[in-house]
Design a protein around this motif. Structure first.
Motif, PDB file in Angstrom:
ATOM      1  N   ASN A  97       0.842  -1.195   0.000  1.00  0.00           N
ATOM      2  CA  ASN A  97       0.000   0.000   0.000  1.00  0.00           C
ATOM      3  C   ASN A  97       0.877   1.244   0.000  1.00  0.00           C
ATOM      4  O   ASN A  97       1.854   1.332   0.748  1.00  0.00           O
ATOM      5  N   LEU A  98       0.511   2.215  -0.830  1.00  0.00           N
ATOM      6  CA  LEU A  98       1.225   3.484  -0.903  1.00  0.00           C
ATOM      7  C   LEU A  98       0.319   4.610  -0.437  1.00  0.00           C
ATOM      8  O   LEU A  98      -0.844   4.686  -0.831  1.00  0.00           O
ATOM      9  N   GLU A  99       0.856   5.492   0.394  1.00  0.00           N
ATOM     10  CA  GLU A  99       0.140   6.683   0.849  1.00  0.00           C
ATOM     11  C   GLU A  99       1.018   7.911   0.657  1.00  0.00           C
ATOM     12  O   GLU A  99       2.247   7.823   0.664  1.00  0.00           O
ATOM     13  N   LEU A 100       0.372   9.061   0.529  1.00  0.00           N
ATOM     14  CA  LEU A 100       1.105  10.321   0.459  1.00  0.00           C
ATOM     15  C   LEU A 100       1.512  10.817   1.840  1.00  0.00           C
ATOM     16  O   LEU A 100       2.472  11.575   1.981  1.00  0.00           O
ATOM     17  N   VAL A 101       0.758  10.409   2.870  1.00  0.00           N
ATOM     18  CA  VAL A 101       1.034  10.840   4.244  1.00  0.00           C
ATOM     19  C   VAL A 101       0.917   9.634   5.170  1.00  0.00           C
ATOM     20  O   VAL A 101       0.377   8.595   4.803  1.00  0.00           O
ATOM     21  N   GLY A 102       1.404   9.790   6.401  1.00  0.00           N
ATOM     22  CA  GLY A 102       1.465   8.667   7.326  1.00  0.00           C
ATOM     23  C   GLY A 102       0.329   8.583   8.323  1.00  0.00           C
ATOM     24  O   GLY A 102       0.421   7.827   9.297  1.00  0.00           O
ATOM     25  N   THR A 103      -0.745   9.303   8.090  1.00  0.00           N
ATOM     26  CA  THR A 103      -1.808   9.392   9.091  1.00  0.00           C
ATOM     27  C   THR A 103      -2.605   8.099   9.267  1.00  0.00           C
ATOM     28  O   THR A 103      -3.296   7.928  10.272  1.00  0.00           O
ATOM     29  N   TYR A 104      -2.544   7.182   8.301  1.00  0.00           N
ATOM     30  CA  TYR A 104      -3.304   5.938   8.386  1.00  0.00           C
ATOM     31  C   TYR A 104      -2.522   4.798   9.026  1.00  0.00           C
ATOM     32  O   TYR A 104      -3.088   3.739   9.299  1.00  0.00           O
ATOM     33  N   GLU A 105      -1.240   4.979   9.251  1.00  0.00           N
ATOM     34  CA  GLU A 105      -0.376   3.840   9.532  1.00  0.00           C
ATOM     35  C   GLU A 105      -0.715   3.106  10.825  1.00  0.00           C
ATOM     36  O   GLU A 105      -0.686   1.880  10.878  1.00  0.00           O
ATOM     37  N   ARG A 106      -1.026   3.823  11.892  1.00  0.00           N
ATOM     38  CA  ARG A 106      -1.304   3.154  13.159  1.00  0.00           C
ATOM     39  C   ARG A 106      -2.536   2.259  13.051  1.00  0.00           C
ATOM     40  O   ARG A 106      -2.498   1.088  13.437  1.00  0.00           O
ATOM     41  N   ASP A 107      -3.623   2.799  12.514  1.00  0.00           N
ATOM     42  CA  ASP A 107      -4.849   2.008  12.396  1.00  0.00           C
ATOM     43  C   ASP A 107      -4.671   0.872  11.400  1.00  0.00           C
ATOM     44  O   ASP A 107      -5.213  -0.222  11.609  1.00  0.00           O
ATOM     45  N   ALA A 108      -3.928   1.111  10.318  1.00  0.00           N
ATOM     46  CA  ALA A 108      -3.698   0.053   9.334  1.00  0.00           C
ATOM     47  C   ALA A 108      -2.919  -1.098   9.953  1.00  0.00           C
ATOM     48  O   ALA A 108      -3.225  -2.274   9.713  1.00  0.00           O
ATOM     49  N   ALA A 109      -1.917  -0.784  10.766  1.00  0.00           N
ATOM     50  CA  ALA A 109      -1.129  -1.828  11.420  1.00  0.00           C
ATOM     51  C   ALA A 109      -1.993  -2.636  12.383  1.00  0.00           C
ATOM     52  O   ALA A 109      -1.864  -3.869  12.478  1.00  0.00           O
ATOM     53  N   GLU A 110      -2.888  -1.962  13.101  1.00  0.00           N
ATOM     54  CA  GLU A 110      -3.772  -2.664  14.035  1.00  0.00           C
ATOM     55  C   GLU A 110      -4.722  -3.605  13.302  1.00  0.00           C
ATOM     56  O   GLU A 110      -4.930  -4.748  13.724  1.00  0.00           O
ATOM     57  N   LEU A 111      -5.285  -3.152  12.189  1.00  0.00           N
ATOM     58  CA  LEU A 111      -6.195  -4.009  11.423  1.00  0.00           C
ATOM     59  C   LEU A 111      -5.468  -5.223  10.846  1.00  0.00           C
ATOM     60  O   LEU A 111      -5.989  -6.338  10.870  1.00  0.00           O
ATOM     61  N   ALA A 112      -4.276  -4.997  10.318  1.00  0.00           N
ATOM     62  CA  ALA A 112      -3.514  -6.117   9.757  1.00  0.00           C
ATOM     63  C   ALA A 112      -3.191  -7.145  10.838  1.00  0.00           C
ATOM     64  O   ALA A 112      -3.271  -8.356  10.603  1.00  0.00           O
TER      65      ALA A 112
END
Length: 222
Positions: free
Chosen positions: A76-91
């Motif tokens: 997954n590619l993002e322009l900013v890091g604001t999703y990373e914490r929640d994405a890591a928790e879901l994974a």
């Protein structure tokens, strides 16, 4: 980040708070209807053992579902890091951490910064980036077999909605803007990079297009 996009505009729009809401909604309800359509289309074309590249996947709900349905890995590619914490928790909750790779990267300005994938997905992304040719062209260049994207219908209603949204964000002092692109422009970029739109589905507001390489393209839907 080089190029036309100011990451501060995206950070102010796609915030950690909005990421929390998206993750909570996925836990409670699963995929939204448009993301579910993308998953079905990818499965229809074949996802077993495939590598997936999702651009702007947010908390990762869509590519987690593709992994559950047989894809091998997802980036997954993002322009900013604001999703990373929640994405890591879901994974982690789904037991898929080892099969998901996440990066902060502007693909339009660094198309060689990520490896090609069998399937490339852009769900509600091309409307959020000012350089359609740069982003979609780079994405098409990374797709080995299939590219699936969704985008707003080009009609007076959606253009009006986007105009209102852009006025609101401008009043808030944010640089982020949304865009409505004619399908002809989108298809031209895909074809310029060797992909042929094979299927298009039009909803009330959003459209879905699946494109395959010309050598393997299915007959175009009527």
């Amino acid at each position: 980040m080089a190029g036309c996009c100011d990451p501060r505009g995206y950070e102010a729009t796609f915030t950690e708070r909005s990421a929390h809401r998206a993750a909570r909604r996925y836990r409670r309800r699963g995929l939204d209807p448009m993301a579910a359509k993308v998953v079905r289309r990818c499965v229809y074309h074949g996802i077993e053992g495939a590598t997936v590249l999702e651009i702007g996947g947010g908390v990762g709900a869509l590519h987690l579902e593709l992994l559950r349905r047989g894809a091998a890995t997802a980036t997954n590619l993002e322009l900013v890091g604001t999703y990373e914490r929640d994405a890591a928790e879901l994974a982690a909750e789904t037991g898929l951490t080892g099969r998901v790779h996440r990066r902060v990267l502007d693909l339009a300005t660094d198309p060689g910064g990520v490896e090609p994938a069998d399937v490339v997905v852009l769900n509600r992304v091309v409307c959020c980036y000012p350089d359609l040719g740069g982003l979609l062209g780079a994405a098409a260049g990374r797709a080995r077999q299939l590219l699936v994207l969704t985008y707003p219908r080009s009609n007076p209603f959606t253009r009006g909605l986007m105009a209102v949204e852009n006025r609101f964000t401008a009043l808030l002092g944010r640089s982020y803007r949304a865009f409505v692109r004619p399908p002809a422009e989108i298809f031209a970029v895909l074809r310029a990079h060797g992909l042929e739109p094979a299927v298009s589905e039009n909803g009330a507001i959003w459209c879905l297009t699946a494109a395959t390489h010309v050598s393997a393209a299915a007959p175009r839907a009527a």
